[in-house]
Scaffold this active site. Structure first.
Site, short mmCIF file in Angstrom:
data_model
loop_
_atom_site.label_atom_id
_atom_site.label_comp_id
_atom_site.label_asym_id
_atom_site.label_seq_id
_atom_site.Cartn_x
_atom_site.Cartn_y
_atom_site.Cartn_z
N ASP A 228 0.88 -1.18 0.00
CA ASP A 228 0.00 0.00 0.00
C ASP A 228 0.91 1.22 0.00
O ASP A 228 2.07 1.12 -0.41
CB ASP A 228 -0.95 -0.04 1.19
CG ASP A 228 -2.29 0.66 0.90
OD1 ASP A 228 -2.26 1.78 0.38
OD2 ASP A 228 -3.35 0.08 1.19
N ASP A 229 0.43 2.37 0.45
CA ASP A 229 1.27 3.57 0.42
C ASP A 229 2.51 3.37 1.27
O ASP A 229 2.43 2.96 2.43
CB ASP A 229 0.49 4.78 0.92
CG ASP A 229 -0.63 5.17 -0.02
OD1 ASP A 229 -0.55 4.85 -1.22
OD2 ASP A 229 -1.61 5.79 0.45
#
Length: 413
Positions: A228-229
């Site tokens: 994810d980020d």
């Protein structure tokens, strides 16, 4: 019978007290080796007691060994304290406990297993400290869903000022690895994070860090694998500097998401620098994602970014995830620079940027941006919409970018 029971109680009490040794203003915690009734021990009470006694003008030392964390830790009023971690912290596998008891942190109904606040806090792991969230259990029970309520962030800085975090390794975090909220003058260096699923279910929401309502944050020398980020700068963050980070399987260097607050309250992001970032096999590299909300993004630099097999390296959207009201957003994105962004894109899209027609982007610039499709033969495309000053920006726009252009692609376009 009574004598035997008394002996057992005294033995247990002796074992628990032996886990904490107080010498002056230094509290040293040694992990328990046995629990009650054959269960694994819970070191949380001893750790909390150590902070109670030494959390102001003192030092807490977690010695070598395995610390079992079976309860939330909420430490909001620390003052001038050093925390030395020489061992492993393993959070318990009692998912239902954490879903019921993790500590709310306001943002989007997120919650955390460990909240630290106060001022003048120094947390050092010396490259030996390991945080084990037993995340595979979380990934499997979550079954690929997004943002499960109660699923805890590993560590949150909350109303914290003048904090150093250095030399810690994370493995299999439960949710986000770290969250910086309502905090200032935060330095986070030499951190190693890896959340990787070994089952059919992806990790989902295992960000490296997210900043929110915080300022003066310095991040340097991280390695992150998260799905994810990697580093995400969210609303009301300012003066954020990120340097020397290698992100694998992630969203890499991210502004956002922001602009999705209750009551349409504004989000502002100002003065952010990402420098010397390598993005390997990731979804995006240097990008900005907002909802169709209020606020602004201003003065952001992505410099010396290396893209290695990245789905869509440069991406800007005013309506992330929804593709709704893209051209009605009143959240302008201005003064964003991409400098020395090089490497490969997975497909033929090097950049896709759709700004709101109601609040066009301005002050965008490309300097030495060179992205080559991985196949070695496709011509890279740069798609642009609603960018003021485009002709002098250095962006080699080859076509327009539709409002609903996806964050990730599945092939050449």
């Amino acid at each position: 019978m009574k004598s035997a029971l008394l002996s057992a109680v005294l033995a247990l009490a002796g074992s628990a007290s032996a886990a904490l040794n107080v010498t002056g203003s230094t509290c040293t915690v040694t992990p328990l080796t046995t629990g009650v009734n054959g269960k694994e021990p819970d070191d949380t009470p001893q750790i909390l007691d150590a902070f109670k006694q030494c959390g102001t003008n003192g030092k807490v030392v977690l010695s070598e060994g395995m610390f079992h964390i079976g309860q939330v830790m909420d430490l909001k009023n620390l003052n001038n304290v050093d925390l030395e971690i020489h061992g492993t912290l393993r959070w318990s596998s009692d998912i239902q406990y954490w879903l019921r008891n993790s500590i709310g942190v306001e943002y989007a109904q997120r919650s955390t297993a460990w909240r630290i606040g106060g001022q003048d806090i120094r947390i050092r792991g010396f490259g030996k400290a390991l945080f084990d969230g037993q995340g595979q259990l979380w990934y499997d029970q979550n079954r690929g869903n997004s943002n499960q309520m109660g699923r805890p962030i590993s560590l949150t800085l909350w109303h914290a000022k003048n904090v150093l975090i250095d030399g810690i390794t994370w493995r299999q975090a439960q949710f986000w690895h770290t969250f910086v909220a309502y905090s200032e003058n935060i330095t986070m260096t030499n951190l190693d994070m890896n959340a990787t699923s070994n089952s059919q279910w992806s990790t989902v929401n295992t960000d490296g860090t997210d900043t929110w309502n915080s300022k003066d944050v310095f991040i340097k020398n991280w390695t992150v694998t998260c799905g994810d980020d990697c580093i995400a700068v969210k609303g009301n963050s300012s003066n954020i500097i990120v340097e020397d980070v290698h992100c694998y399987e992630s969203g890499c260097a991210t502004i956002g998401s922001l602009g999705n607050n209750p009551g349409n309250a504004p989000d502002f992001v100002d003065d952010v620098v990402f420098n010397n970032i390598k993005c390997t096999h990731s979804s995006n590299a240097a990008w900005v994602k907002t909802y169709s909300g209020n606020g602004h993004v201003k003065n952001v630099t992505f410099a010396n970014i290396v893209s290695e097999n990245v789905n869509q390296p440069i991406y800007v959207t005013s309506c992330i995830y929804t593709a709704r009201a893209c051209d009605q957003s009143r959240l302008p994105i201005t003064d964003v620079r991409w400098i020395n962004v090089t490497g490969t894109s997975r497909y033929n899209i090097a950049a896709a940027m759709h700004c709101s027609a109601a609040a066009p982007c301005a002050g965008f610039s490309f300097q030495n941006v060179s992205i080559t499709p991985l196949d070695g033969k496709s011509t890279p495309k740069y798609l642009c919409s609603n960018i003021n000053g485009q002709t002098e920006s250095g962006i080699p726009c080859t076509g327009t970018c539709p409002a609903d252009w996806p964050q990730q692609l599945s092939g050449n376009r």
